[in-house]
Design a protein around this motif. Structure first.
Motif, PDB file in Angstrom:
ATOM      1  N   TYR A 141       0.840  -1.200   0.000  1.00 60.69           N
ATOM      2  CA  TYR A 141       0.000   0.000   0.000  1.00 60.69           C
ATOM      3  C   TYR A 141       0.876   1.252   0.000  1.00 60.69           C
ATOM      4  O   TYR A 141       0.619   2.203  -0.742  1.00 60.69           O
TER       5      TYR A 141
ATOM      6  N   TRP B  32       2.726  -1.793  14.167  1.00 57.48           N
ATOM      7  CA  TRP B  32       1.709  -2.307  13.242  1.00 57.48           C
ATOM      8  C   TRP B  32       1.192  -3.660  13.716  1.00 57.48           C
ATOM      9  O   TRP B  32      -0.009  -3.942  13.657  1.00 57.48           O
ATOM     10  N   SER B  36      -2.599  -4.222  14.737  1.00 57.69           N
ATOM     11  CA  SER B  36      -3.429  -5.205  14.028  1.00 57.69           C
ATOM     12  C   SER B  36      -4.082  -6.171  14.998  1.00 57.69           C
ATOM     13  O   SER B  36      -5.183  -6.669  14.742  1.00 57.69           O
ATOM     14  N   LYS B  39      -7.412  -4.893  16.085  1.00 56.48           N
ATOM     15  CA  LYS B  39      -8.388  -4.492  15.077  1.00 56.48           C
ATOM     16  C   LYS B  39      -9.532  -5.488  15.005  1.00 56.48           C
ATOM     17  O   LYS B  39      -9.322  -6.694  15.163  1.00 56.48           O
ATOM     18  N   GLU B  43     -11.405  -5.489   9.734  1.00 54.33           N
ATOM     19  CA  GLU B  43     -10.531  -4.372   9.426  1.00 54.33           C
ATOM     20  C   GLU B  43      -9.060  -4.763   9.307  1.00 54.33           C
ATOM     21  O   GLU B  43      -8.255  -4.033   8.744  1.00 54.33           O
ATOM     22  N   ALA B  46      -8.381  -5.201   5.789  1.00 53.51           N
ATOM     23  CA  ALA B  46      -8.923  -4.146   4.929  1.00 53.51           C
ATOM     24  C   ALA B  46      -7.821  -3.595   4.030  1.00 53.51           C
ATOM     25  O   ALA B  46      -6.672  -3.485   4.431  1.00 53.51           O
ATOM     26  N   TYR B  47      -8.195  -3.284   2.791  1.00 56.64           N
ATOM     27  CA  TYR B  47      -7.231  -2.684   1.877  1.00 56.64           C
ATOM     28  C   TYR B  47      -7.889  -1.538   1.147  1.00 56.64           C
ATOM     29  O   TYR B  47      -8.919  -1.727   0.522  1.00 56.64           O
ATOM     30  N   PRO B  49      -5.137  -0.388   4.074  1.00 51.82           N
ATOM     31  CA  PRO B  49      -5.120  -0.648   5.507  1.00 51.82           C
ATOM     32  C   PRO B  49      -5.616   0.567   6.292  1.00 51.82           C
ATOM     33  O   PRO B  49      -5.357   1.709   5.909  1.00 51.82           O
ATOM     34  N   THR B  50      -6.337   0.308   7.375  1.00 50.50           N
ATOM     35  CA  THR B  50      -6.855   1.402   8.182  1.00 50.50           C
ATOM     36  C   THR B  50      -5.926   1.677   9.369  1.00 50.50           C
ATOM     37  O   THR B  50      -5.275   0.779   9.878  1.00 50.50           O
ATOM     38  N   VAL B  51      -5.854   2.938   9.720  1.00 56.40           N
ATOM     39  CA  VAL B  51      -5.034   3.333  10.860  1.00 56.40           C
ATOM     40  C   VAL B  51      -5.930   3.711  12.039  1.00 56.40           C
ATOM     41  O   VAL B  51      -5.594   3.512  13.190  1.00 56.40           O
ATOM     42  N   ILE B  52      -7.120   4.252  11.702  1.00 52.26           N
ATOM     43  CA  ILE B  52      -8.042   4.616  12.774  1.00 52.26           C
ATOM     44  C   ILE B  52      -9.148   3.567  12.833  1.00 52.26           C
ATOM     45  O   ILE B  52      -9.769   3.229  11.824  1.00 52.26           O
ATOM     46  N   PHE B  53      -9.368   3.010  14.005  1.00 50.65           N
ATOM     47  CA  PHE B  53     -10.359   1.946  14.174  1.00 50.65           C
ATOM     48  C   PHE B  53     -10.742   1.911  15.645  1.00 50.65           C
ATOM     49  O   PHE B  53     -10.065   2.504  16.485  1.00 50.65           O
TER      50      PHE B  53
END
Lengths: 295, 275
Positions: A141, B32, B36, B39, B43, B46-47, B49-53
């Protein structure tokens, strides 16, 4: 005290000292020396599928010479070794210089820097497996968001070796840096003062003074890393098991599979002894180099 | 402000910048992994990738429900504590004797054992342990891991014992103390911190060691590290649980290493670097 009692006390003392190191020596002989001798013997044997064993002389070793997988494994081992070692030494020296000029190292910063090599290599492998996933990983990404094409990383036969080298470099560069930092801190400040008075530029000072004085420490770091890198196992076994195909099949992985997956104990022994000889050869070579650069 | 001062400040600023960059590269992958693990399952993969969750401990619950995680952890603890104790039991007197006599071959013998690839011993051990029916036993695992801990204990303690002035021992000898008594009553109390560092390092490396348990353990005695291999296989789509496992496995060595970070590097080089 008479002569006789003095000798008696000395004999007693010697006996006591031997008794103190005896458990460690007996343990090491039992767990290491004897098994290694046994491996040498196993290397001369062949085991049939029914478990019958026979003496085959040097057949296992001559098989090595014509075994494509052995030469391939040797190539993979050396490629991974050279690539990782060069990366870790260069980045390690750079990081050591940065840390050295930071003057005071906060305990928290030091903890951060030791965290990669204190975590199990297996965990490092699991972690990077997820980050480097070709389709859903964060690494791709990032590549794509800065306009670069995604990569297959560990799943690519051509990139798997550099990728594993990168993972190991992430884990062990701070270790090299902290060793080199120790060397930097023990350098006599007087030589720097002399260089400063002579008006030498920082680059010249590094090239002519710091680096040569630091070489013995760097070689020490190289020895310590060589021992681990030549028998590279954990990260590969957890991420690729030698794959894709046999692209990351190091000698250690290959020997392990021959021994414990194909149960070819005789041939595996010959493989492992050859790898051991390579490791000790590298250590001896670096040790001589350390003698040559000592000051 | 003079030119020299300005350059000086620039250089210091540049150095701090490099330090921060290095810190980010070192920290991000671990962060990371931990992130993860908290999460929600949809999520993690998820692509982009999410940073806020919204963090959840669902992955940890899932992990303990679907795998015998606690059993593995207890196995790891038994093997690690056992092998560390054995390493200290054999290593402390040996290091003392080597430091006293200057006869260093016992120490070098254990170090050579650390340099050889583990597979070299694993082959004969497997054959030997099978003959005495010890495959899968804690005994086999503790003995094999003591091969890791013993050289660490000896080489970390050697400089500590060396730094005790000889006159201390000689005075005790004049008073009629035997060598063993000197070790127990005088030397060991003086190197207490060295013993603590060696024990922690031995613990960390025994905990982290993968290869021996991979072959010598069975379903009942499997250590966390050896079980991690199964997690990877099962968890190909269960990244959350996989990262939860990875986080938990890495936690004990990371916490212990933080305790002794100041003395760690000297110990890790096994006496190869002085100072």
């Amino acid at each position: 005290m008479s002569q006789a009692t003095a000798t008696l006390t000395q004999d007693r003392q010697r006996l006591e000292l031997s008794a103190l190191s005896a458990p460690a020596v007996i343990f090491t002989v039992g767990m290491i020396a004897f098994p290694v001798v046994y491996t040498v013997w196993l290397g001369f044997q062949s085991f049939s599928s029914t478990g019958k064993q026979s003496f085959v002389g040097l057949a296992n070793y001559s098989k090595l010479l014509t075994d494509y997988e052995f030469w391939h494994g040797l190539w993979v081992t050396i490629a991974l070794y050279v690539l990782s070692l060069v990366l870790q030494l260069v980045l390690g020296v750079w990081l050591a210089l940065v840390l050295f000029h930071a003057k005071r190292l906060h305990g928290l910063v030091r903890s951060l820097f030791i965290s990669p090599f204190m975590m199990p290599p297996v965990v490092a492998g699991m972690m990077w497996l997820v980050i480097l996933d070709p389709s859903l990983g964060a690494a791709n990404y990032i590549l794509q968001s800065i306009g670069l094409p995604p990569s297959d990383w560990l799943a690519s036969p051509t990139l798997v070796i550099p990728t594993i080298a990168l993972v190991d470099t992430w884990q062990w560069t701070p270790y090299v840096a902290l060793i080199v930092l120790g060397g930097l801190q023990s350098l006599p400040p007087s030589v720097y003062e002399a260089a400063q008075i002579d008006g030498a530029s920082p680059l010249k000072t590094f090239q002519r003074i710091t680096l040569p004085l630091l070489l013995p420490t760097i070689v020490t770091a190289a020895i310590l890393r060589s021992v681990d890198l030549l028998r590279f196992f954990d990260i590969i076994y957890i991420t690729t098991q030698g794959g894709p195909g046999n692209a990351s099949n190091t000698l250690n992985i290959y020997g392990f599979r021959v021994g414990f997956e194909f149960f070819n104990i005789g041939y595996a022994s010959a493989l492992m002894l050859t790898l051991t000889a390579i490791v000790f050869g590298a250590v001896l070579a670096f040790n001589r180099l350390r003698g040559a650069v000592a000051w | 402000m003079s030119d020299a001062q300005t350059t000086d400040r620039w250089i210091r600023w540049l150095n701090t910048l490099q330090l921060v960059v290095a810190g980010i590269i070192i920290l991000t992958p671990t962060a990371w992994m931990v992130m993860s693990s908290f999460k929600p399952s949809f999520e993690v993969t998820a692509y982009p990738p999410t940073v806020i969750f919204s963090p959840t401990i669902q992955n940890y619950i899932e992990l303990t429900k679907t795998t015998p995680f606690f059993n593995y952890a207890i196995n790891s603890l038994i093997v690690t504590v056992g092998s560390t104790s054995l390493g200290l039991l054999f290593g402390i007197p040996a290091a003392f004797a080597v430091s006293w006599t200057r006869i260093s071959w016992p120490a070098i013998l254990t170090l050579a054992a650390r340099m050889a690839p583990g597979t070299l011993f694993l082959l004969p051990w497997y054959v030997m342990f099978r003959q005495v029916d010890l495959i899968g036993s804690y005994t086999a695992l503790i003995l094999s891991h003591a091969v890791i801990t013993l050289p660490i204990v000896i080489w970390v303690l050697l400089p500590s014992f060396d730094s005790i002035p000889r006159s201390v021992f000689e005075a005790a000898q004049v008073d009629g103390c035997s060598v063993t008594r000197i070790l127990w009553r005088i030397a060991i109390p003086l190197v207490g911190s060295g013993i603590a560092v060696s024990a922690i390092l031995a613990f960390v490396f025994s905990w982290n060691y993968f290869l021996f348990a991979l072959v010598l353990s069975n379903g009942d005695t499997k250590t966390l590290i050896a079980a991690a291999f199964n997690f990877v296989g099962e968890g190909s789509t269960q990244w959350g649980a996989l990262m939860a496992a990875a986080t938990l496995i890495a936690l004990p060595p990371l916490l212990l290493a933080t305790l002794v970070q100041r003395w760690l590097v000297a110990g890790l080089t096994l006496g190869a670097v002085k100072g």
